[in-house]
Each structure stands twice: as C-alpha cells, then as structure tokens.
Design a protein around this motif. Sequence first.
Motif, PDB file in Angstrom:
ATOM      1  N   GLY A  89       0.849  -1.178   0.000  1.00  0.00           N
ATOM      2  CA  GLY A  89       0.000   0.000   0.000  1.00  0.00           C
ATOM      3  C   GLY A  89       0.887   1.231   0.000  1.00  0.00           C
ATOM      4  N   GLU A  90       0.298   2.377   0.287  1.00  0.00           N
ATOM      5  CA  GLU A  90       1.050   3.632   0.331  1.00  0.00           C
ATOM      6  C   GLU A  90       1.538   3.885   1.745  1.00  0.00           C
ATOM      7  OE1 GLU A  90       2.009   7.218  -2.016  1.00  0.00           O
ATOM      8  OE2 GLU A  90       0.246   6.074  -2.558  1.00  0.00           O
ATOM      9  N   VAL A  91       2.828   4.214   1.866  1.00  0.00           N
ATOM     10  CA  VAL A  91       3.427   4.482   3.176  1.00  0.00           C
ATOM     11  C   VAL A  91       3.442   5.984   3.427  1.00  0.00           C
ATOM     12  CG1 VAL A  91       5.469   4.195   4.632  1.00  0.00           C
ATOM     13  CG2 VAL A  91       4.845   2.406   2.990  1.00  0.00           C
ATOM     14  N   PHE A  92       2.929   6.383   4.605  1.00  0.00           N
ATOM     15  CA  PHE A  92       2.823   7.794   4.969  1.00  0.00           C
ATOM     16  C   PHE A  92       3.473   8.043   6.318  1.00  0.00           C
ATOM     17  CE2 PHE A  92      -0.942   6.790   2.446  1.00  0.00           C
ATOM     18  CZ  PHE A  92      -0.971   7.821   1.518  1.00  0.00           C
ATOM     19  N   LEU A  93       3.906   9.276   6.526  1.00  0.00           N
ATOM     20  CA  LEU A  93       4.303   9.754   7.847  1.00  0.00           C
ATOM     21  C   LEU A  93       3.181  10.634   8.356  1.00  0.00           C
ATOM     22  CD1 LEU A  93       6.891  10.022   9.843  1.00  0.00           C
ATOM     23  CD2 LEU A  93       6.977  12.334   8.920  1.00  0.00           C
ATOM     24  N   VAL A  94       2.634  10.337   9.539  1.00  0.00           N
ATOM     25  CA  VAL A  94       1.491  11.097  10.053  1.00  0.00           C
ATOM     26  C   VAL A  94       1.697  11.444  11.527  1.00  0.00           C
ATOM     27  CG1 VAL A  94      -0.175  10.122   8.434  1.00  0.00           C
ATOM     28  CG2 VAL A  94       0.263   8.941  10.576  1.00  0.00           C
ATOM     29  N   PRO A  95       1.236  12.640  11.943  1.00  0.00           N
ATOM     30  CA  PRO A  95       1.235  12.955  13.374  1.00  0.00           C
ATOM     31  C   PRO A  95       0.337  11.970  14.111  1.00  0.00           C
ATOM     32  CG  PRO A  95       0.886  14.927  12.052  1.00  0.00           C
ATOM     33  CD  PRO A  95       0.743  13.769  11.127  1.00  0.00           C
ATOM     34  N   LYS A  96       0.737  11.527  15.278  1.00  0.00           N
ATOM     35  CA  LYS A  96      -0.003  10.475  15.973  1.00  0.00           C
ATOM     36  C   LYS A  96      -1.401  10.900  16.398  1.00  0.00           C
ATOM     37  CE  LYS A  96       1.473   7.242  18.419  1.00  0.00           C
ATOM     38  NZ  LYS A  96       1.974   6.391  19.520  1.00  0.00           N
ATOM     39  N   HIS A  97      -1.637  12.220  16.518  1.00  0.00           N
ATOM     40  CA  HIS A  97      -2.958  12.667  16.961  1.00  0.00           C
ATOM     41  C   HIS A  97      -3.983  12.662  15.830  1.00  0.00           C
ATOM     42  CE1 HIS A  97      -1.161  16.408  15.360  1.00  0.00           C
ATOM     43  NE2 HIS A  97      -2.395  16.695  15.010  1.00  0.00           N
ATOM     44  N   GLU A  98      -3.518  12.530  14.599  1.00  0.00           N
ATOM     45  CA  GLU A  98      -4.451  12.555  13.476  1.00  0.00           C
ATOM     46  C   GLU A  98      -5.149  11.211  13.334  1.00  0.00           C
ATOM     47  OE1 GLU A  98      -2.896  13.834   9.758  1.00  0.00           O
ATOM     48  OE2 GLU A  98      -2.442  15.863  10.463  1.00  0.00           O
ATOM     49  N   GLU A  99      -6.479  11.248  13.157  1.00  0.00           N
ATOM     50  CA  GLU A  99      -7.251  10.026  12.998  1.00  0.00           C
ATOM     51  C   GLU A  99      -7.393   9.684  11.532  1.00  0.00           C
ATOM     52  OE1 GLU A  99     -10.960  10.217  15.001  1.00  0.00           O
ATOM     53  OE2 GLU A  99     -10.081  10.513  16.990  1.00  0.00           O
ATOM     54  N   ASP A 100      -7.497   8.412  11.250  1.00  0.00           N
ATOM     55  CA  ASP A 100      -7.704   7.923   9.886  1.00  0.00           C
ATOM     56  C   ASP A 100      -8.781   6.854   9.943  1.00  0.00           C
ATOM     57  OD1 ASP A 100      -7.467   6.577   7.325  1.00  0.00           O
ATOM     58  OD2 ASP A 100      -5.574   7.656   7.102  1.00  0.00           O
ATOM     59  N   ASP A 101      -9.813   6.990   9.106  1.00  0.00           N
ATOM     60  CA  ASP A 101     -10.924   6.050   9.155  1.00  0.00           C
ATOM     61  C   ASP A 101     -10.757   4.868   8.208  1.00  0.00           C
ATOM     62  OD1 ASP A 101     -11.245   7.343   6.772  1.00  0.00           O
ATOM     63  OD2 ASP A 101     -13.289   8.058   7.146  1.00  0.00           O
ATOM     64  N   SER A 102      -9.570   4.709   7.633  1.00  0.00           N
ATOM     65  CA  SER A 102      -9.329   3.578   6.750  1.00  0.00           C
ATOM     66  C   SER A 102      -9.279   2.279   7.550  1.00  0.00           C
ATOM     67  CB  SER A 102      -8.012   3.758   5.983  1.00  0.00           C
ATOM     68  OG  SER A 102      -7.691   2.578   5.267  1.00  0.00           O
ATOM     69  N   ASN A 103      -9.862   1.209   6.983  1.00  0.00           N
ATOM     70  CA  ASN A 103      -9.826  -0.100   7.624  1.00  0.00           C
ATOM     71  C   ASN A 103      -8.590  -0.900   7.217  1.00  0.00           C
ATOM     72  OD1 ASN A 103     -12.307   0.297   8.914  1.00  0.00           O
ATOM     73  ND2 ASN A 103     -13.446  -0.428   7.135  1.00  0.00           N
ATOM     74  N   TYR A 104      -7.709  -0.291   6.417  1.00  0.00           N
ATOM     75  CA  TYR A 104      -6.580  -1.022   5.860  1.00  0.00           C
ATOM     76  C   TYR A 104      -5.244  -0.441   6.299  1.00  0.00           C
ATOM     77  CZ  TYR A 104     -10.257  -2.938   2.912  1.00  0.00           C
ATOM     78  OH  TYR A 104     -11.404  -3.544   2.473  1.00  0.00           O
ATOM     79  N   ILE A 105      -5.243   0.251   7.431  1.00  0.00           N
ATOM     80  CA  ILE A 105      -4.028   0.864   7.968  1.00  0.00           C
ATOM     81  C   ILE A 105      -3.200  -0.167   8.729  1.00  0.00           C
ATOM     82  CG2 ILE A 105      -3.160   2.438   9.735  1.00  0.00           C
ATOM     83  CD1 ILE A 105      -3.824   3.988   7.376  1.00  0.00           C
TER      84      ILE A 105
END
Length: 231
Positions: A89-105
Amino acid sequence: MQYKLPRQKISDTLAVLAARKIKQNKIYIPRASKNSLKELLAISKEIQKDSLPKHLVRRKLKGDLGHGIFLRPDAKPILKGEVIGAYSGEVFLVPKHEEDDSNYIFSLISDLHLDREEQKLLDSKNRFHPRRLYSIDLDAEKTGNFTRFINHSSKPNVEADLLEIPRNSLGLEPAAFEIIYFAKKTIRPGEQLLVCYEGDDKSYWGAMNIKPFPMTPRTFQVDANLKLISR
C-alpha cells in the motif's frame, strides 16, 4: 483484480528518513532470510502479472463480510513459514494525533520525533513542535494487492512480520522495513487465509466499536468447482 502493487509504495525522502530514525532509535527489525527473499520475488512477479498468485483464489463471502482469499483445492498445502506475500500500500508519515478512518491501515513504526527541518519537509501544514510524535503507517485502501482481502481471525493461519529487506542479488528493492505475511501453520487446500488484525494492545476492533465475525480457516472453504461452502 485491480490491486496489483507487489510491495509497499514509499517515497525516497521518507525511506531515507525512516532508515535514519530506525538506526538512531536503535529499533530492531530482523532481516528477511535468503529463502524468504526468493519466495517474495516469485510472488511479486505473479502479482504484477495476474494480481493473484495462481495457487490462490478470491471469493465473495456471505452478507457484508466482503471478500476472502482461499488456497485452491487443487493446490499443494502452504507450509508453515512460507511467504504469502507483502502487505502493500502507500506508506505515509502522520502525526499520531491525526485520525484515519481507513480499515486497511498498518502501523509500521510509531513514536518518532522529527527535528525542525524534517518537520518542515514532511509536515509543513503544522507548526514545528519538538515533542510532536509521528508514526509511519501503510494504507492499502486505495492501492495494494490481494493481501488486503485476507480477513481477520482470532485463530489465524497467517501472521505478519515487520522485516528488513536487505541488499540482494535477486533484484528485489531493499527496504528498511516491510510487512511480510507468512503461513503461521500449514494451510490446507480449500481453506481461507486468515490473519489476526489485533496488536498486543487489542485496540483494532475496540477503536471501531465492532465485534468481528468469528471465522476460522474452515468456516468458509471453496470446493473443487471453486464455489464457496460453509462449514
């Protein structure tokens, strides 16, 4: 099948940063064995050509359970320790406080600090904060391969390992980290491939307030005609 990405997709900038942070933070990531590299290469070529390795088949499950991946009835058993494929899949750098509603994380590496220049380069929308924590995540929602269709079970026959793909003579692109699926035990012809989505913190289903459907490798199977059957 539209998902034909053999391995994870990561930018050169993030790959370099991740490798440096792994070394600085002394994060131990074991190396894939030579045999695993050979198996990964063979499966990657099959994904590029036909999306799904020839010994597997995808079938729609009942109701809203989505699709599942099965070992064909005429295939040889998959032995414990054999490579199933890379979870891509796609690799991202994200701040830990940000939410993501993807079921494939898939969270690969967490609790990373960035310096001012690193934050400016990779997280320019936020003001610099020296204590901000970041995680490196992989999302297979929009791009990936057949492994995204491997369903959850508390009694899995597949396991996920975070491994380093070292420099090699096979032509496989090296990677400081990569999720590789392996057979946790022998997978019999006709059985569904299943992996446990929960980590040690048991937070996956609780975060979504979902009680998962109880599946084992034999709850659903495919027969000689590749038709889905329920046990």
